[in-house]
Design an enzyme around this catalytic site. Structure first.
Site, PDB file in Angstrom:
ATOM      1  N   GLY A 108       2.334  -2.412   8.342  1.00 36.82           N
ATOM      2  CA  GLY A 108       2.425  -2.998   9.669  1.00 36.82           C
ATOM      3  C   GLY A 108       3.798  -3.585   9.914  1.00 36.82           C
ATOM      4  O   GLY A 108       4.318  -4.335   9.099  1.00 36.82           O
ATOM      5  N   GLU A 139      -6.882  -5.320   3.525  1.00 40.43           N
ATOM      6  CA  GLU A 139      -6.898  -6.323   2.455  1.00 40.43           C
ATOM      7  C   GLU A 139      -7.920  -5.991   1.360  1.00 40.43           C
ATOM      8  O   GLU A 139      -8.407  -6.877   0.661  1.00 40.43           O
ATOM      9  CB  GLU A 139      -7.188  -7.733   3.018  1.00 40.43           C
ATOM     10  CG  GLU A 139      -6.281  -8.163   4.147  1.00 40.43           C
ATOM     11  CD  GLU A 139      -4.832  -8.279   3.717  1.00 40.43           C
ATOM     12  OE1 GLU A 139      -4.574  -8.351   2.507  1.00 40.43           O
ATOM     13  OE2 GLU A 139      -3.956  -8.281   4.593  1.00 40.43           O
ATOM     14  N   THR A 175       0.818  -1.213   0.000  1.00 39.36           N
ATOM     15  CA  THR A 175       0.000   0.000   0.000  1.00 39.36           C
ATOM     16  C   THR A 175       0.857   1.271   0.000  1.00 39.36           C
ATOM     17  O   THR A 175       1.884   1.347   0.672  1.00 39.36           O
ATOM     18  CB  THR A 175      -0.920   0.010   1.237  1.00 39.36           C
ATOM     19  OG1 THR A 175      -1.774  -1.131   1.182  1.00 39.36           O
ATOM     20  CG2 THR A 175      -1.772   1.266   1.290  1.00 39.36           C
TER      21      THR A 175
END
Length: 678
Positions: free
Chosen positions: A229, A469, A190
């Site tokens: 993350g 997701e 992302t």
């Protein structure tokens, strides 16, 4: 009216209010009511079926492994055991600072690794290993969502991506240290400017044949890797997705292993890392941002199962179609969506267990003067707000079990079905979970706001699932586009439908009865017919709408835009049909008896609440106004019939007491002065 008369009238009204009748105020002193006392939910509740047997049906696999991990966590002080109301609860301290929460998540990950919890999660092969991993994942998320997100980032998004997109050279170097939690990795896909639209990523990799290295750059601010993350502090390595430019030609999105920190935790040269900061939830996850400035990685670090580059700079791939090649690089996201479904189910199970146990012990108002106060769950309105969500959660469980088996048995032929089903269930299950958490929080009143009671905080912890997701609306559009592609292909070739449960389209369209009775509404055959009729009709309408715009000369992508509402309705119909059919299949495997009878009740409540909530049934004439009203009445009847089984239905979830909260048990003692001084 004089001031004296006004005061007298107000005094009379207040007195009547406190005395619960309209008689004139008595001259005797007011008598105090007896103090409330806690009575366990089990008192007065009957159990009509074997809850342990129900749990076997719901969990379906690896129950001993789950209970083993539950036991490990409960016995370890690192997981924050706290005594409240005479019980010990093992839940994270959500009131810690962001830095403290991250540190505790890291330490817990290391402890679980030391205990062998992650053994075989990357290197293990076969269905047995995958099912065990999924079962332990469910146990971990029952404790903490941040912990399972960090687990998912490291083992699924980093580890399984290296495994699935890499080849032997990557496996030998990276997989074992990843499983042992020695090489900590993250998943850098992302960007600030692009999330769901992966093809639009702006990070660029070019090949330098002189040094046999790829050079990775962040050409603009919108290309910075965002929400990664593990990137803010934990990860040393990242799978970085970039556009690959070879000899001036863009070959599309490819993946590379990039070291982003040295052994001391400092950013590597030509790599900049920043923190994403505080979030509304999941503050145990260290989301970070990454920029690359001519960062060089060895040619061998290109994950090359789909495409490769030779030392002299030749681009090689057996997949010539760029779209198919791009789709192959997206395969790691499937495991993430399976995880989203599994964890959404667990969130709903925890919240409903707490909220329903509280409603079985909390009383409010009386129906007669000086009469006893009524249990919250004995109010039809309270049943109506929680039992349909309970029924949806049972349906989610059976659908998630189906998805898990589809995932562990995946093959090249089934990968498309897996993608469509995982996208559909990810969207609908995470949406249902969000609604469930909100309703459970509100049904617990002010107690639902306390972090120690979990539900309110779980709302924030699970809220990101709606976009993790893949954005849920985008997921639904993807599902409908896939269904339309199958529809058009089968029509063009005049072949029967096969796969995705669409075989029902090969037969005649179901005909629903003109008048619906309770018996008909509870018939599984009627329910299936109704859901299939809705799906068939919406697919036809969606196809016709798109075709109408294509006939005007518009391209296909643009033609989808005006049909977006039909696309979302169709994807919902597809998802709910799968959930109903998997529910019926699970129910069919249960022998006749009380357990099967209760499952039938819950299944009928699921079917009727879906029919009531989706306006498509009424909008397109599948239900008349009278029959729509009959459905609503049936929902209320089913709620009243589910009421005696409420405690047993949530007990069957198998969640240990320690992972719930004080309001699930003696909430009076938990809020006593003695507890306040602790």
């Amino acid at each position: 009216m004089s001031v004296t008369n006004t005061a007298t009238q107000r005094t009379r009204v207040l007195a009547n209010h406190f005395l619960l009748h309209e008689a004139a105020p008595s001259k005797t002193a007011l008598q105090s009511n007896a103090c409330l006392s806690y009575s366990p939910a089990e008192h007065g509740e009957t159990v009509a079926f074997d809850t342990k047997q129900m749990r076997k049906i719901l969990d379906a696999h690896n129950i001993e492994d789950r209970d083993w991990l539950f036991g490990l966590i409960k016995q370890e002080k690192l997981f924050n055991p706290v005594e409240r109301g005479g019980r010990v609860f093992t839940v994270p301290d959500y009131n810690q600072s962001m830095e403290q929460q991250r540190e505790m998540t890291r330490r817990r990950m290391e402890w679980l690794a030391e205990k062998g919890v992650f053994k075989g999660w990357i290197t293990g092969k076969g269905e047995e290993w995958e099912l065990k991993r999924l079962a332990l994942e469910e146990a971990i998320v029952t404790y903490d969502q941040s912990l399972v997100i960090m687990w998912g980032v490291h083992f699924l998004l980093w580890g399984l991506t290296v495994k699935s997109l890499g080849t032997r050279r990557h496996h030998e170097k990276w997989l074992k240290p990843t499983e042992d939690y020695k090489f900590i990795g993250c998943f850098a896909m992302t960007e600030l400017g692009h999330g769901s639209n992966v093809r639009g990523l702006e990070t660029v990799a070019t090949y330098d044949a002189k040094t046999s290295e790829f050079v990775i750059n962040t050409p603009c601010e919108s290309a910075q890797k965002y929400w990664i993350g593990g990137a803010a502090s934990a990860a040393r390595y990242a799978v970085v997705f970039t556009q690959l430019i070879m000899n001036g030609e863009n070959q599309g999105v490819h993946a590379f292993i990039v070291q982003i920190r040295d052994v001391n935790g400092n950013p590597m040269p030509n790599v900049r890392i920043a923190d994403c900061g505080y979030k509304i939830g999941l503050n145990g996850v260290d989301n970070g941002r990454i920029w690359f400035d001519n960062a060089r990685v060895p040619r061998e670090n290109m994950l090359n199962s789909v495409a490769d580059v030779t030392p002299d700079g030749q681009y090689l791939s057996d997949i010539k179609d760029p779209d198919r090649r791009s789709a192959a690089f997206m395969s790691p996201l499937t495991s993430g969506r399976v995880t989203m479904v599994v964890t959404a189910v667990q969130g709903s199970k925890v919240a409903l267990t707490i909220a329903l146990r509280y409603a079985l012990t909390r009383r409010a108002f009386s129906l007669t003067p000086n009469g006893p106060e009524i249990l919250l769950l004995d109010y039809p309105s309270h049943q109506r707000r929680l039992f349909p969500l309970l029924a949806k959660t049972y349906a989610m469980i059976f659908a998630s079990n189906y998805l898990k088996m589809l995932y562990v048995k995946r093959s090249p032929r089934s990968i498309k079905d897996l993608h469509v089903v995982s996208s559909a269930l990810k969207a609908i299950c995470s949406s249902n979970n969000t609604k469930t958490l909100k309703e459970c929080r509100e049904s617990c009143g002010g107690q639902g706001l306390k972090t120690e009671n979990r539900i309110g905080h779980l709302q924030a912890e699970y809220e990101p699932q709606s976009t993790l997701e893949g954005d849920n609306t985008y997921m639904m559009h993807q599902v409908s586009k896939s269904l339309l592609a199958d529809y058009e292909a089968n029509k063009k070739r005049n072949k029967p439908f096969k796969g995705l449960g669409l075989e029902h389209l090969n037969g005649p369209s179901p005909v629903l009865p003109a008048q619906l009775t309770s018996t008909i509404l509870r018939s599984s055959q009627f329910q299936v017919d109704a859901f299939r009729l809705r799906e068939r009709d919406l697919l036809n309408r969606f196809a016709a709408k798109v075709a109408q715009h294509l006939a005007r000369g518009e391209n296909k992508e643009y033609a989808f835009l005006p049909a977006h509402q039909l696309a979302e309705d169709l994807a919902r119909a597809f998802s709910e049909r799968i959930m109903l059919e998997t529910f019926i299949e699970a129910e069919a495997r249960v022998p006749a008896g009380s357990l099967k009878d209760v499952l039938g009740l819950v299944r009928s409540l699921y079917a009727t609440i879906c029919m009531e909530e989706d306006a498509s049934f009424l909008r397109y004439g599948h239900l008349s106004i009278e029959n729509d009203a009959a459905v609503r009445e049936e929902v209320a009847k089913l709620c009243s019939e589910v009421r005696p089984h409420a405690l047993a239905l949530v007990t069957s979830f198998g969640i240990p007491d320690a992972f719930l909260s004080p309001i699930a048990y003696d909430w009076i003692e938990a809020n006593s002065w003695t507890s306040a001084k602790l």
